[in-house]
Design an enzyme around this catalytic site. Structure first.
Site, PDB file in Angstrom:
ATOM      1  N   ASP A  69       0.796  -1.226   0.000  1.00 17.95           N
ATOM      2  CA  ASP A  69       0.000   0.000   0.000  1.00 17.95           C
ATOM      3  C   ASP A  69       0.828   1.277   0.000  1.00 17.95           C
ATOM      4  OD1 ASP A  69      -2.382  -1.404   0.028  1.00 17.95           O
ATOM      5  OD2 ASP A  69      -2.539  -1.391   2.216  1.00 17.95           O
TER       6      ASP A  69
ATOM      7  N   TYR B  69     -12.882  -1.926  -2.998  1.00 16.99           N
ATOM      8  CA  TYR B  69     -13.404  -0.731  -2.353  1.00 16.99           C
ATOM      9  C   TYR B  69     -14.579  -0.174  -3.168  1.00 16.99           C
ATOM     10  CZ  TYR B  69      -9.419  -0.120   0.875  1.00 16.99           C
ATOM     11  OH  TYR B  69      -8.497  -0.266   1.868  1.00 16.99           O
TER      12      TYR B  69
END
Length: 449
Positions: free
Chosen positions: A131, A386
């Site tokens: 990330d 997401y």
């Protein structure tokens, strides 16, 4: 005088008068010409001068957005946009991304994502499952335009949020060390303010649009444990400058990755509890006095993943349900009277499939489970990820739209070494609609390793 002499005399006098008149006319003409040229000589500069041409600036009456129109009444959601980034990446030249979102200025919508500093057909794409790296940047393109090599890199960021106040874009860009990250506030293309990590544990923000009302923008930020107590603060920004910071208050126990929308004159956010609850926390932000309240979505059909089966899931509107609270996924919901529209993965255990529906009483009645207007966006045989909300102002009302991240590659598809995504976007409609499924659609066997 005889008659002939009289005629000669009259003729001579007439000729003399005519001659005098003719000479007078010539004199007058000569005088006028002389005066004309003398006047021009005075008005012409002595040198060959040029007069600068100044641009004429027409000032438009640009106003801050206030989102004061009512929310659109909708029957469901209709397809709006799909960028097909992964399918196009098979031919090269498309960025590796994740954490996408959509936000609009008063006239046009844009898609954002956090790039990994590499294209998919590049050896640097190996390991992009991670990330946070210093190479990640916020990318911005017109909605529907994949992130090609000519894409603008707005800022350095591994966490971000963006919104338009009616006059210019605000970008909140977080980057740096996990224990000492920096959030930069960029307004109208210029760095205006910044803030450092306050808990030294991965400062992070929404991964979807912030909201501005009458020139003041608000964004929710978290610093602290992803699976325990964290320090959540709500920042208020005006033209890029932080003007106030409020701590979280209310009953929410953990807040991450909020999906926020204007609820004039205030702002409402539906977030991710990554610690205790699979029911989603709600933050109500008062834009006038900076006060904060929080609770949980009442619907017993909960929105996070993982979660219990619908028959055993619950929510009491106030507290986390302590049902498979960790880890969670970014998502959205919004109120419509006492009801709630929401989206979630179809799978209760993993990020696969995606569905939307309305829960009757889901905003006001604890553990309500009466579902209607269900739609499949991505079938359960395909990956999702997401999702988040964005708002669009029409002539008469504020419409709600959402995007779904369609993750491909690792950790689920281990044939390749990269992790990236495409997106699909839907918007609220008051009309009728059909059925379908809109997955990413790339054949992983066609893709670069």
């Amino acid at each position: 005088m005889n008659p002939n002499q009289k005629i000669i005399t009259i003729g001579s006098v007439s000729l003399t008068i005519a001659t005098v008149c003719f000479l007078m006319q010539i004199a007058i003409l000569a005088t006028n010409v002389t005066l004309h040229f003398r006047q021009n000589e005075r008005s012409i500069p002595a040198y060959n001068q040029t007069t600068p041409c100044k641009p004429i600036i027409i000032e438009r009456n640009i106003k801050y957005r206030n989102w004061s129109k009512p929310q659109c009444q909708i029957t469901g959601f209709a397809p709006f946009s799909k960028d097909n980034s992964i399918r196009l990446s098979a031919g090269g030249g498309i960025w590796v991304t994740r954490e996408p979102y959509v936000s609009c200025d008063p006239s046009k919508c844009y898609q954002f994502a956090l790039g990994q500093g590499t294209t998919l057909d590049n050896n640097h794409s190996n390991g992009t499952i991670h990330d946070r790296t210093p190479h990640r940047t916020l990318l911005m393109n017109e909605l529907g335009v994949p992130f090609h090599l000519g894409t603008r890199q707005v800022c350095i960021a591994w966490s971000s949020s963006s919104c338009h106040d009616g006059k210019a874009w605000l970008h909140v860009c977080v980057t740096g060390d996990d224990r000492n990250a920096t959030a930069s506030f960029i307004y109208n293309g210029m760095l205006v303010d910044s803030i450092g990590s306050w808990s030294q544990n991965i400062l992070r923000t929404q991964e979807s649009e912030c909201v501005c009302i009458n020139g003041t923008c608000t964004v929710v930020m978290t610093d602290g444990s992803a699976s325990g107590k964290a320090d959540i603060r709500i920042l208020f920004i005006r033209e890029g400058k932080i003007v106030h910071i409020s701590p979280l208050s209310g009953s929410a126990q953990h807040i991450e990755e909020c999906s926020c929308y204007p609820r004039y004159p205030n702002v409402r956010c539906v977030c991710r509890d990554n610690w205790k609850g699979s029911n989603r926390p709600v933050i109500d932000i008062n834009m006038a006095d900076y006060s904060i309240d929080s609770s949980y979505v009442c619907s017993g059909l909960v929105g996070d993943t993982p979660r219990n089966d619908d028959s055993s899931s619950s929510s009491n509107c106030r507290d986390p349900n302590n049902e498979r609270g960790n880890p969670g996924v970014k998502g959205w919901a919004f109120d419509i009277g006492d009801d709630v529209w929401m989206g979630r993965t179809i799978s209760k255990d993993s990020r696969s499939g995606y569905e939307t529906f309305r829960v009757i009483g889901g905003w006001a009645t604890a553990n309500s489970k009466s579902q209607t207007n269900r739609q499949v966006i991505v079938d359960n045989n395909n990956w999702s990820g997401y999702s988040g909300i964005f708002s669009v102002e029409s002539k008469s009302c504020i419409n709600r739209c959402f995007y779904v991240e369609l993750i491909r590659g690792r950790p689920q598809e281990t044939r390749v070494w990269w992790t990236s995504n495409s997106i699909v976007v839907f918007c609220g409609t008051s009309g009728t609609y059909g059925t379908g499924s809109w997955p990413d659609g790339a054949n992983i066997n066609f893709m670069p390793l």
